[in-house]
Design an enzyme around this catalytic site. Structure first.
Site, PDB file in Angstrom:
ATOM      1  N   VAL A 146       6.516 -14.228 -23.901  1.00  0.00           N
ATOM      2  CA  VAL A 146       7.281 -13.777 -22.740  1.00  0.00           C
ATOM      3  C   VAL A 146       7.936 -14.994 -22.095  1.00  0.00           C
ATOM      4  O   VAL A 146       7.333 -16.070 -22.003  1.00  0.00           O
ATOM      5  CB  VAL A 146       6.402 -12.997 -21.727  1.00  0.00           C
ATOM      6  CG1 VAL A 146       5.385 -13.896 -21.044  1.00  0.00           C
ATOM      7  CG2 VAL A 146       7.259 -12.290 -20.686  1.00  0.00           C
ATOM      8  N   GLU A 147       9.179 -14.843 -21.692  1.00  0.00           N
ATOM      9  CA  GLU A 147       9.888 -15.927 -20.997  1.00  0.00           C
ATOM     10  C   GLU A 147       9.399 -15.938 -19.557  1.00  0.00           C
ATOM     11  O   GLU A 147       9.395 -14.910 -18.896  1.00  0.00           O
ATOM     12  CB  GLU A 147      11.404 -15.692 -21.105  1.00  0.00           C
ATOM     13  CG  GLU A 147      12.240 -16.869 -20.662  1.00  0.00           C
ATOM     14  CD  GLU A 147      12.313 -17.003 -19.169  1.00  0.00           C
ATOM     15  OE1 GLU A 147      12.071 -18.119 -18.669  1.00  0.00           O
ATOM     16  OE2 GLU A 147      12.594 -15.990 -18.497  1.00  0.00           O
ATOM     17  N   SER A 148       8.976 -17.093 -19.074  1.00  0.00           N
ATOM     18  CA  SER A 148       8.243 -17.166 -17.804  1.00  0.00           C
ATOM     19  C   SER A 148       9.082 -16.795 -16.584  1.00  0.00           C
ATOM     20  O   SER A 148       8.555 -16.213 -15.638  1.00  0.00           O
ATOM     21  CB  SER A 148       7.617 -18.540 -17.625  1.00  0.00           C
ATOM     22  OG  SER A 148       8.602 -19.544 -17.599  1.00  0.00           O
ATOM     23  N   ASP A 198      -0.233  -5.876   0.293  1.00  0.00           N
ATOM     24  CA  ASP A 198      -1.482  -6.181  -0.394  1.00  0.00           C
ATOM     25  C   ASP A 198      -1.254  -7.467  -1.180  1.00  0.00           C
ATOM     26  O   ASP A 198      -0.174  -7.686  -1.727  1.00  0.00           O
ATOM     27  CB  ASP A 198      -1.864  -5.058  -1.360  1.00  0.00           C
ATOM     28  CG  ASP A 198      -2.343  -3.809  -0.645  1.00  0.00           C
ATOM     29  OD1 ASP A 198      -3.066  -3.945   0.361  1.00  0.00           O
ATOM     30  OD2 ASP A 198      -2.003  -2.707  -1.101  1.00  0.00           O
ATOM     31  N   HIS A 244      -4.033  -0.893  -6.060  1.00  0.00           N
ATOM     32  CA  HIS A 244      -4.349  -2.111  -6.808  1.00  0.00           C
ATOM     33  C   HIS A 244      -4.533  -1.840  -8.305  1.00  0.00           C
ATOM     34  O   HIS A 244      -4.037  -2.583  -9.150  1.00  0.00           O
ATOM     35  CB  HIS A 244      -5.628  -2.765  -6.285  1.00  0.00           C
ATOM     36  CG  HIS A 244      -5.615  -3.089  -4.823  1.00  0.00           C
ATOM     37  ND1 HIS A 244      -4.475  -3.251  -4.073  1.00  0.00           N
ATOM     38  CD2 HIS A 244      -6.640  -3.297  -3.976  1.00  0.00           C
ATOM     39  CE1 HIS A 244      -4.800  -3.550  -2.831  1.00  0.00           C
ATOM     40  NE2 HIS A 244      -6.113  -3.583  -2.739  1.00  0.00           N
ATOM     41  N   GLU A 245      -5.277  -0.789  -8.601  1.00  0.00           N
ATOM     42  CA  GLU A 245      -5.573  -0.467 -10.000  1.00  0.00           C
ATOM     43  C   GLU A 245      -4.286  -0.187 -10.771  1.00  0.00           C
ATOM     44  O   GLU A 245      -4.104  -0.658 -11.903  1.00  0.00           O
ATOM     45  CB  GLU A 245      -6.504   0.753 -10.072  1.00  0.00           C
ATOM     46  CG  GLU A 245      -7.846   0.555  -9.402  1.00  0.00           C
ATOM     47  CD  GLU A 245      -7.874   0.895  -7.904  1.00  0.00           C
ATOM     48  OE1 GLU A 245      -8.990   1.021  -7.366  1.00  0.00           O
ATOM     49  OE2 GLU A 245      -6.799   1.033  -7.270  1.00  0.00           O
ATOM     50  N   CYS A 293       0.862  -1.173   0.000  1.00  0.00           N
ATOM     51  CA  CYS A 293       0.000   0.000   0.000  1.00  0.00           C
ATOM     52  C   CYS A 293       0.907   1.234   0.000  1.00  0.00           C
ATOM     53  O   CYS A 293       1.810   1.329   0.836  1.00  0.00           O
ATOM     54  CB  CYS A 293      -0.897   0.003   1.233  1.00  0.00           C
ATOM     55  SG  CYS A 293      -1.845   1.544   1.409  1.00  0.00           S
TER      56      CYS A 293
END
Length: 153
Positions: free
Chosen positions: A73-75, A58, A92-93, A51
């Protein structure tokens, strides 16, 4: 011998967790199946950030679906990028949409969506959803399978 994997620097060795999302280095490989449309899903059920006001952790369950074009994308690099949010303060957004936008900028996928299912803080769960456009009709895109938060209900 040169392969589509030759440029990867993080996979196969010890790699420190980046100190911030900005410092995280995503890596990609050429999509050997770029001539067809298909969905790739990454699920991060233990995503954490901070936060920005209180510094308290969070927690979220993230689901990222994308239809690749020329790049995958390489994991491991994705895992390290997501882990770099552990010490990052943002709402969060902002976290959810920033992750998706960074992937879109880096990969230029045909389509991408993210579901950020955040656990309650202050008694309110916040779920964040974003996608690049209409869901592709010709590709099976499964439901993300994360039920809405119901509390004790």
């Amino acid at each position: 011998m040169e392969t589509i994997y030759s440029d990867l620097t993080q996979l196969g060795g010890k790699t420190e967790l980046p100190t911030s999302p900005e410092a995280a280095e995503l890596e990609r490989v050429q999509n050997p199946q770029a001539d067809i449309d298909y969905c790739v899903r990454f699920t991060a059920p233990e995503f954490t950030s901070l936060c920005p006001m209180t510094g308290q952790p969070d927690f979220a369950h993230l689901v990222i679906d994308y239809v690749p074009d020329d790049w995958l994308v390489e994991s491991k690099s994705l895992k390290l990028f997501l882990g770099s949010f552990r010490n990052h303060g943002a709402f969060h957004e902002d976290c959810t949409v920033s992750i998706a936008r960074r992937l879109v900028e880096f990969l230029s996928p045909r389509w991408l969506r993210i579901g950020g299912y955040w656990y309650p803080r202050g008694g309110i769960p916040i779920d964040v959803f974003w996608q690049t456009g209409a869901t592709p009709e010709q590709v099976w895109i499964p439901d993300q399978g994360v039920p809405p938060y119901r509390g004790r209900g």
